[in-house]
Design a protein around this motif. Sequence first.
Motif, PDB file in Angstrom:
ATOM      1  N   PRO A   1       8.134 -21.171  51.292  1.00  0.00           N
ATOM      2  CA  PRO A   1       9.248 -21.871  51.950  1.00  0.00           C
ATOM      3  C   PRO A   1       9.695 -23.126  51.191  1.00  0.00           C
ATOM      4  O   PRO A   1      10.858 -23.489  51.240  1.00  0.00           O
ATOM      5  N   THR A   2       8.766 -23.770  50.495  1.00  0.00           N
ATOM      6  CA  THR A   2       9.119 -25.039  49.849  1.00  0.00           C
ATOM      7  C   THR A   2       9.142 -24.934  48.329  1.00  0.00           C
ATOM      8  O   THR A   2       9.163 -25.953  47.643  1.00  0.00           O
ATOM      9  N   ILE A   3       9.162 -23.713  47.794  1.00  0.00           N
ATOM     10  CA  ILE A   3       8.895 -23.593  46.356  1.00  0.00           C
ATOM     11  C   ILE A   3       9.987 -24.182  45.460  1.00  0.00           C
ATOM     12  O   ILE A   3       9.679 -24.766  44.427  1.00  0.00           O
ATOM     13  N   SER A   4      11.244 -24.079  45.849  1.00  0.00           N
ATOM     14  CA  SER A   4      12.265 -24.478  44.877  1.00  0.00           C
ATOM     15  C   SER A   4      12.603 -25.964  44.908  1.00  0.00           C
ATOM     16  O   SER A   4      12.911 -26.547  43.879  1.00  0.00           O
ATOM     17  N   SER A   5      12.577 -26.595  46.078  1.00  0.00           N
ATOM     18  CA  SER A   5      12.934 -28.019  46.120  1.00  0.00           C
ATOM     19  C   SER A   5      12.199 -28.821  47.190  1.00  0.00           C
ATOM     20  O   SER A   5      12.750 -29.735  47.778  1.00  0.00           O
ATOM     21  N   GLY A   6      10.966 -28.486  47.466  1.00  0.00           N
ATOM     22  CA  GLY A   6      10.200 -29.278  48.443  1.00  0.00           C
ATOM     23  C   GLY A   6      10.581 -28.916  49.867  1.00  0.00           C
ATOM     24  O   GLY A   6      11.168 -27.859  50.060  1.00  0.00           O
TER      25      GLY A   6
END
Lengths: 403, 78
Positions: free
Chosen positions: A155-160
Amino acid sequence: MHNITPYSSPHYFIYLFVLLLPIIIGLLYGKRFRIYDFFATVLILVITFFGGDARQGISLIFYVLFEMIVVFTYKHYRKNHNNFWVFTSAVVLAIIPLVFVKLDPLLKNATISLFAFMGISYLTFKAVEIIMELRDGTIKEIKPTEFVRFLLFFPTISSGPIDRFRRFQKDVLKVPSREKYLELLHTGTNRLMLGLVYKFILGYFFGTLLLPKVSILALSYGEQAPLGISWALVAYMYTYSMYLFFDFAGYSLFAVAISNFMGVETPMNFRQPFKSVNIKDFWNRWHITLSFWFRDFIYMRLIFLMMKKKWIKNRVTMANLGYVTLFLIMGFWHGETWYYIVYGIFHACAMITNDAWLRFKKKHRQQIPSNKFTKALAIFITFNVVCFSFLIFSGFLNTLWFG
Amino acid sequence: MENTDKIVDILKDVTGLDNIGDNLDQDLFATGILDSMATVEVLVTLQDNFGIEVPVSEFDRSQWSTINKISDRVKELE
């Protein structure tokens, strides 16, 4: 097929919900299916990083392997030793892939950044946090599988938002009670809905509909005015600021919502930032997990070091030096362009000025009024200072002046 | 009790507020009494006065947010 940026298209949401369904049902019945979680993560990562161009995916795999070697070598070392320089080397090694990726556009040499993939910064923040906490002894045990699960929590992999290992572990190691989980589903759904409004209605309105028009106006009026300053530029500043907030806050709401559906309480990234009464307050409300990361792992550590080694006596100088260091690093982290660096320096100056004002106010408490009106004025000034910093950040001045 | 008094003194020195010991359960972070700078100052002083090691990342704000909590943590670490 092509790589799908998380939360950017209806497709992504459809894939996501199909994959989430077994997880949600499992949690409702008090179960976490570890193997399924792993399978869902791999699938989402494939959609995100291997959809079309597989280079990003391959970079991601190599990156994770590299960070694992660094973190677990350091962990092994830390069992019996604690040398400052070994620790520093581990941190440097952990950020080297990110440094390469950031330097790449500057060197115009596409071969150097072997590790380039979307979200590399956020993974690096997590890896560095673990190394620092291993040194401090606050993380003692971490298994390779736990490390990878934390790093690649999709859920947070691309931009926190940037979670912390110990906090994350607390959530994934337990299953919330049904009552608690229903509450999480409820808040998660609310956040998802608010995220949709933010990103796809307000963010779209300001960013896709309004911004290009204002941009054309500002560029054409700018040709006739000194330094390109025009009312259209002022309009650009506010429009861009609104776009930046709604787009990023919308994205962050999605990331937190999907985490909630998985029984993980990822921290929120925004807390009504435009209501801040001063710049310090702003950084406690804007991109919170990033600014807290910088606070805890750079600013406080630096102050701690300066105080302990008695390098500097004066508290004010120490704090100011801390701000300059923090915001310069933040500027360089955003990218190697003059406007990101100036953005960093601008915020450091704003923090220093704010501290000086707070000291002055403390001394002259009797003479300085404090009421509803002064509070409104404070919010107004902070809002404009922040919007001006976003104008610098946008890079539009670069286009206007040198484009 | 002795610890608590020492901690109150440290906090008075750092913040310059004389009434800080009035409420031992007051949240020092939420009320803005301690900012990052003051926090580190308290941390360093605690280390010097009690001879304990408190790494910055141990400083979980929720566990150190009131005078009573700080006192408990110091006792644990001593």
